[in-house]
Design an enzyme around this catalytic site. Structure first.
Site, PDB file in Angstrom:
ATOM      1  CE  LYS A  44      -3.780   1.906   2.812  1.00  0.00           C
ATOM      2  NZ  LYS A  44      -4.740   1.782   3.823  1.00  0.00           N
TER       3      LYS A  44
ATOM      4  CB  SER B 135      -8.134   3.436   2.459  1.00  0.00           C
ATOM      5  OG  SER B 135      -7.229   2.874   3.593  1.00  0.00           O
TER       6      SER B 135
ATOM      7  CB  SER C 197      -8.399   0.568   5.471  1.00  0.00           C
ATOM      8  OG  SER C 197      -9.177   1.676   5.283  1.00  0.00           O
TER       9      SER C 197
HETATM   10  N1  GLN Z   1     -13.457   3.975   6.026  1.00  0.00           N
HETATM   11  C1  GLN Z   1     -12.659   4.286   7.176  1.00  0.00           C
HETATM   12  C2  GLN Z   1     -12.149   5.677   7.365  1.00  0.00           C
HETATM   13  O1  GLN Z   1     -12.549   6.370   6.313  1.00  0.00           O
HETATM   14  C3  GLN Z   1     -11.384   3.560   7.582  1.00  0.00           C
HETATM   15  C4  GLN Z   1     -10.343   3.824   6.780  1.00  0.00           C
HETATM   16  C5  GLN Z   1      -9.200   2.861   7.054  1.00  0.00           C
HETATM   17  O2  GLN Z   1      -9.272   1.911   7.826  1.00  0.00           O
HETATM   18  N2  GLN Z   1      -7.987   3.365   6.837  1.00  0.00           N
HETATM   19  O3  GLN Z   1     -11.860   6.228   8.138  1.00  0.00           O
END
Ligand code: GLN
Length: 472
Positions: free
Chosen positions: A79, A154, A178
């Protein structure tokens, strides 16, 4: 033999038997990426030279006849919020578009020491804020199962790279879901480790009290191999913990599985519900004890998460001032204008939204009303899980209320995006581990089961996941 189909374990065995070399395996992945990734958009940046030199090194070790690590010579993706020395690290943001990582994240050091091959950096929502990769400043990653749909986020690029066979495995990060959500949307395995199990050093920080790096893989066994390789105490991350992860031989029969009643109410797609209930039924037939539990503070989890996270975001993103890192506005007349313009041009709408909300929640007049209150609720959510684990060994739940949605469907409605985290973010507020395991499909859209365990019980989660994987 299709090299791209192999799991880590199978590729390791193939390398051992000299059926193919790591260079051949790496070239196979690189050419698949070049052929296929225009369509998927999993990668932001290939690290081809690095990959080929790592593969060459791995081949030398392998041909020396010595024993070699599971990950040696096996190509992965990373990532683009995790630093790989000498390579770009954008965190999906314009503000870091040309930023080159000056050092390796601890997880990368660990992978490199095991002889891993890094193919490239994968797409993500800007600074990991989102559920669909639509918040990336660069492109939207498509779901390999249906190109009109999102890959999840994400870590969408990471999950899509594994699902589309453009990497054997990947490293993602999970703050509110994410790793697990894109794994569920793409039909691969994703493990969110216990907070502190894996070092965060070299991960671009989003919300430091929740961020964790974890594996995305084709199988549970692969996820376990990766987790074992990256976990453990790191002097560079004071919140990391000594952790000698060992596989457990969990006795499945008689094991108590909790089903949170609050997770199966309004808002869940009936088809998703059916798939998860079917797995629960099958597990029961195999001797697992199913017990209904209550996590009564679930209804406050999203509200609590979306105060704590923006608060931490507003503090963490303060470092991007146009001076220290990345984009710097050149036309500014004075220092203050450098700050304003660099941040104004560099951040996209979601980070801006969170910086505003977070700064407000932390401001002196509102701190008690928002941030402090959210921390109190976080404690209640943590207690919900502590109480649940007095009665049960593991918890089963869906990963997300719906399968992968259409690209563009929710872009104008941030709240409906936030609601996607309903089953994944409580786990993070409690700091506990959970896996997403593909257990069914609606049409061609995968659906994941979430298995949640108590702190540092990755071994039990992985044993149960592997039992269910075999049961399918
Ligand atoms: N969807 C969540 C957020 O926008 C989680 C994102 C994540 O785990 N990085 O904060």
């Amino acid at each position: 033999m299709n090299l791209l189909e192999l799991t880590i374990k199978e590729a390791h065995d193939g390398l051992k038997k000299k059926d193919f070399s790591s260079t051949e395996l790496t070239r196979a992945y690189l050419s698949e990426i070049k052929k296929n990734d225009k369509k998927i958009g999993a990668y932001l940046n290939l690290t081809e030279d690095l990959a080929l030199s790592q593969a060459k090194k791995a081949d030398e070790i392998i041909s020396s006849g010595k024993d070699f690590e599971f990950l040696a010579g096996i190509p992965c993706s990373v990532k683009d919020a995790i630093l790989v020395e000498g390579e770009k690290c954008t965190a999906g943001s314009k503000i870091l578009e040309n930023y080159v990582a000056p050092y390796d994240a601890t997880v990368i050091k660990k992978l490199k020491s095991k002889g891993a091959v890094i193919l490239g950096k994968t797409n993500l929502d800007e600074f990991a804020m989102g559920v669909s990769t639509e918040n990336s400043a660069f492109k939207v990653t498509k779901n390999p199962n249906d190109l009109n749909r999102v890959a999840g986020g994400s870590s969408g690029g990471s999950a899509a790279s594994v699902a589309s066979k453009e990497a054997c495995y990947s490293l993602g990060s999970d703050t509110g879901g994410s790793i697990r959500l894109p794994a569920s949307f793409c039909g691969v395995v994703g493990l969110n480790p216990t907070y502190g199990a894996v070092s965060r050093s070299g991960l671009v920080a989003m919300a430091s009290s929740l961020d964790q790096i974890g594996p995305i893989a084709k199988t549970v066994e692969d996820a376990e191999i990766i987790f074992k390789a990256i976990s453990g105490k790191d002097p560079l991350d004071a919140t990391s913990k000594d952790y000698n992860f060992e596989k457990s031989n969990l006795k499945i029969e008689g094991l108590k599985i909790g089903i949170p009643k609050e997770y199966f109410t309004d808002g869940i797609d009936p088809e998703v519900k059916k798939i998860i209930e079917n797995i629960i039924k099958k597990a029961k037939e195999r001797g697992v004890k199913i017990i209904e539990i209550s996590l009564p503070n679930t209804e406050y989890a999203i509200a609590c998460y979306y105060i704590i996270v923006p608060s931490e975001v507003s503090a963490n993103l303060a470092r991007f001032d146009g001076i220290k890192y990345g984009l710097s506005n050149k036309s500014s007349k004075d220092l203050f204008e450098v700050y304003l313009k660099s941040r104004g041009e560099g951040f996209g709408p979601e980070p801006k939204r969170r910086i505003l909300v977070g700064t407000y929640a932390l401001s002196s007049g509102y701190y008690d009303e928002y941030y402090k209150k959210a921390q109190e609720i976080r404690n209640l959510i943590r207690e919900d899980f502590i109480n649940a684990f007095k009665k049960v060994d593991l918890i089963f739940s869906p990963v997300s209320p719906i399968p992968a949605f259409k690209i563009g469907e929710k872009t104008n409605d941030p709240l409906s995006m936030y609601l996607m985290d309903i089953y994944t973010c409580p786990v993070k507020l409690a700091g506990i581990p959970a896996i997403s395991l593909p257990v069914g499909k609606i049409g061609n859209l995968p659906v994941g089961l979430q298995i949640i365990g108590n702190h540092f019980q990755e071994n039990n989660i992985l044993s149960m996941a592997s039992f269910i994987e075999k049961m399918l």
